[in-house]
Design an enzyme around this catalytic site. Structure first.
Site, PDB file in Angstrom:
ATOM      1  N   ASP A  51       0.837  -1.205   0.000  1.00 53.98           N
ATOM      2  CA  ASP A  51       0.000   0.000   0.000  1.00 53.98           C
ATOM      3  C   ASP A  51       0.869   1.251   0.000  1.00 53.98           C
ATOM      4  O   ASP A  51       0.362   2.377  -0.007  1.00 53.98           O
ATOM      5  CB  ASP A  51      -1.018  -0.009   1.145  1.00 53.98           C
ATOM      6  CG  ASP A  51      -0.374  -0.049   2.511  1.00 53.98           C
ATOM      7  OD1 ASP A  51       0.876  -0.158   2.603  1.00 53.98           O
ATOM      8  OD2 ASP A  51      -1.109   0.010   3.513  1.00 53.98           O
ATOM      9  N   SER A  52       2.219   1.056  -0.050  1.00 55.84           N
ATOM     10  CA  SER A  52       3.118   2.178  -0.328  1.00 55.84           C
ATOM     11  C   SER A  52       2.825   2.762  -1.707  1.00 55.84           C
ATOM     12  O   SER A  52       3.280   3.852  -2.033  1.00 55.84           O
ATOM     13  CB  SER A  52       4.584   1.730  -0.240  1.00 55.84           C
ATOM     14  OG  SER A  52       4.792   0.543  -0.979  1.00 55.84           O
ATOM     15  N   ASP A  90      -1.119  -6.032  -0.307  1.00 58.09           N
ATOM     16  CA  ASP A  90      -1.473  -5.407   0.972  1.00 58.09           C
ATOM     17  C   ASP A  90      -2.969  -5.168   1.067  1.00 58.09           C
ATOM     18  O   ASP A  90      -3.589  -4.671   0.109  1.00 58.09           O
ATOM     19  CB  ASP A  90      -0.790  -4.027   1.079  1.00 58.09           C
ATOM     20  CG  ASP A  90       0.398  -4.046   2.013  1.00 58.09           C
ATOM     21  OD1 ASP A  90       0.494  -4.944   2.868  1.00 58.09           O
ATOM     22  OD2 ASP A  90       1.242  -3.141   1.867  1.00 58.09           O
ATOM     23  N   LYS A 120      -1.357  -9.279   2.783  1.00 50.10           N
ATOM     24  CA  LYS A 120      -0.580  -8.845   3.952  1.00 50.10           C
ATOM     25  C   LYS A 120      -1.430  -7.897   4.781  1.00 50.10           C
ATOM     26  O   LYS A 120      -2.164  -7.071   4.222  1.00 50.10           O
ATOM     27  CB  LYS A 120       0.733  -8.161   3.523  1.00 50.10           C
ATOM     28  CG  LYS A 120       1.543  -7.642   4.716  1.00 50.10           C
ATOM     29  CD  LYS A 120       2.983  -7.313   4.351  1.00 50.10           C
ATOM     30  CE  LYS A 120       3.180  -5.967   3.709  1.00 50.10           C
ATOM     31  NZ  LYS A 120       2.742  -4.804   4.509  1.00 50.10           N
ATOM     32  N   GLU A 122      -1.408  -5.431   8.521  1.00 49.92           N
ATOM     33  CA  GLU A 122      -0.611  -4.817   9.586  1.00 49.92           C
ATOM     34  C   GLU A 122      -1.280  -5.033  10.944  1.00 49.92           C
ATOM     35  O   GLU A 122      -2.491  -4.837  11.071  1.00 49.92           O
ATOM     36  CB  GLU A 122      -0.470  -3.308   9.330  1.00 49.92           C
ATOM     37  CG  GLU A 122       0.329  -2.986   8.085  1.00 49.92           C
ATOM     38  CD  GLU A 122       0.530  -1.482   7.881  1.00 49.92           C
ATOM     39  OE1 GLU A 122       0.158  -0.695   8.782  1.00 49.92           O
ATOM     40  OE2 GLU A 122       1.051  -1.109   6.819  1.00 49.92           O
ATOM     41  N   GLU A 189       9.202  -4.215  10.418  1.00 47.87           N
ATOM     42  CA  GLU A 189       9.616  -2.927   9.853  1.00 47.87           C
ATOM     43  C   GLU A 189      10.188  -2.013  10.924  1.00 47.87           C
ATOM     44  O   GLU A 189       9.566  -1.778  11.962  1.00 47.87           O
ATOM     45  CB  GLU A 189       8.414  -2.242   9.158  1.00 47.87           C
ATOM     46  CG  GLU A 189       8.801  -0.889   8.552  1.00 47.87           C
ATOM     47  CD  GLU A 189       7.807  -0.349   7.540  1.00 47.87           C
ATOM     48  OE1 GLU A 189       6.853  -1.045   7.171  1.00 47.87           O
ATOM     49  OE2 GLU A 189       8.009   0.820   7.117  1.00 47.87           O
TER      50      GLU A 189
HETATM   51  O1  KIV Z   1       3.570  -1.075   1.580  1.00 42.68           O
HETATM   52  C1  KIV Z   1       4.736  -1.482   1.570  1.00 42.68           C
HETATM   53  O2  KIV Z   1       5.520  -1.229   0.643  1.00 42.68           O
HETATM   54  C2  KIV Z   1       5.183  -2.280   2.702  1.00 42.68           C
HETATM   55  C3  KIV Z   1       6.640  -2.601   2.802  1.00 42.68           C
HETATM   56  C4  KIV Z   1       7.397  -1.383   3.158  1.00 42.68           C
HETATM   57  C5  KIV Z   1       6.907  -3.704   3.722  1.00 42.68           C
HETATM   58  O3  KIV Z   1       4.409  -2.661   3.511  1.00 42.68           O
END
Ligand code: KIV
Length: 271
Positions: A51-52, A90, A120, A122, A189
């Site tokens: 989600d970056s 994510d 994924k 969090e 992280e």
């Molecule tokens: O969203 C992302 O890119 C991440 C990584 C930094 C692990 O969660």
């Protein structure tokens, strides 16, 4: 002989075998077909549709605004390029924290509409019910502890997490609880390297670190950061393998110059 390079498709089992044999896991982010194809053909083990994307693709200051529909577009674009790597997508902020039924619906949409291999999420104990429900549907889950950017408004800053014993203990316990529920891997992280090493050694499942030292079972970086596509983000953990910002800028300057000077296109570049 590398397990990752011999298997035609990287699965959760391959990642577990890699940890068991001490072979490190290489993960990078990607959000589009073109980049994902390069990563896959370079034999990367795991591609994270992070989600970056909210930051690097959409220009938001945090990961909070990105939507499930947007993550699905990025995820499907990546999956179309991949024949080898495992693709993890994510789950964006707001699609799993409040209610495990909504979490399952979000995860099912990701799996059905992108064709990805895993999601994924969090968080630790706070999201265990959602994790369990998603796992029960046969969807592999990767955890994410330490600095969890979706909680930036709670943390207030992006500094290193779990430096004090209280937070370190919570992280240790959360990692064990996620493992017990059945997640296949956990991203750690921006936590102290010693803590990440200890947690990695205490878990059976592989950990993937970012800003967490070399004692993790694998590493992940954001592709745009490691390629040096921008020069305004320089945390200590980031190794830049290229300087594409300058390289692209130079190419664009050359193109502009050629157009203005009428040296592009030349005779062999026209019909
Ligand atoms: O969203 C992302 O890119 C991440 C990584 C930094 C692990 O969660």
């Amino acid at each position: 002989m590398y397990l990752s390079h011999n298997a035609s498709l990287v699965t959760t089992h391959v990642l577990q075998e890699m940890k068991n044999k001490g072979e490190k896991i290489a993960m990078l982010t990607a959000y589009d077909y073109t980049m994902a194809k390069i990563l896959d053909q370079s034999n990367i083990d795991v591609i994270l549709v992070g989600d970056s994307a909210s930051n690097v693709m959409e220009g938001h200051p945090t990961t909070l605004p990105i939507t499930l529909d947007e993550m699905i577009i990025y995820g499907a674009s990546v999956v179309r390029a991949v024949t080898h790597a495992m693709v993890v997508v994510d789950m964006p902020f707001g699609t799993y924290q409040g209610n495990s039924k909504i979490a399952l619906e979000s995860a099912i949409r990701i799996m059905k509409e992108t064709g990805a291999n895993a999601v994924k999420m969090e968080g630790g104990r706070e999201i265990l019910e959602s994790v369990e429900r998603i796992l029960c549907a046969g969807i592999p889950v990767m955890g994410h502890l330490g600095l969890t950017p979706q909680s930036i408004n709670k943390f207030g800053t992006y500094v290193v997490r779990a430096k004090d014993e209280y937070e370190a203990n919570k992280l240790r316990e959360d990692a064990l609880q996620l493992q017990e529920k059945g997640v296949f891997s956990i991203v750690l992280e921006k936590i102290p390297a010693a803590l990440a090493t200890e947690v990695s050694q205490s878990l059976k499942i592989p950990t993937i670190g970012i800003g967490a030292g070399n004692g993790c079972d694998g590493q992940v970086l954001v592709l745009q950061d490691m390629l040096g596509l921008s020069n305004d983000f320089s945390p200590r953990f980031l190794r830049r393998y290229n300087n594409l910002y300058t390289s692209i800028k130079d190419s664009v300057h050359s193109y502009i110059n050629d157009v203005k000077e009428v040296t592009f296109p030349n005779d062999s570049e026209q019909y």
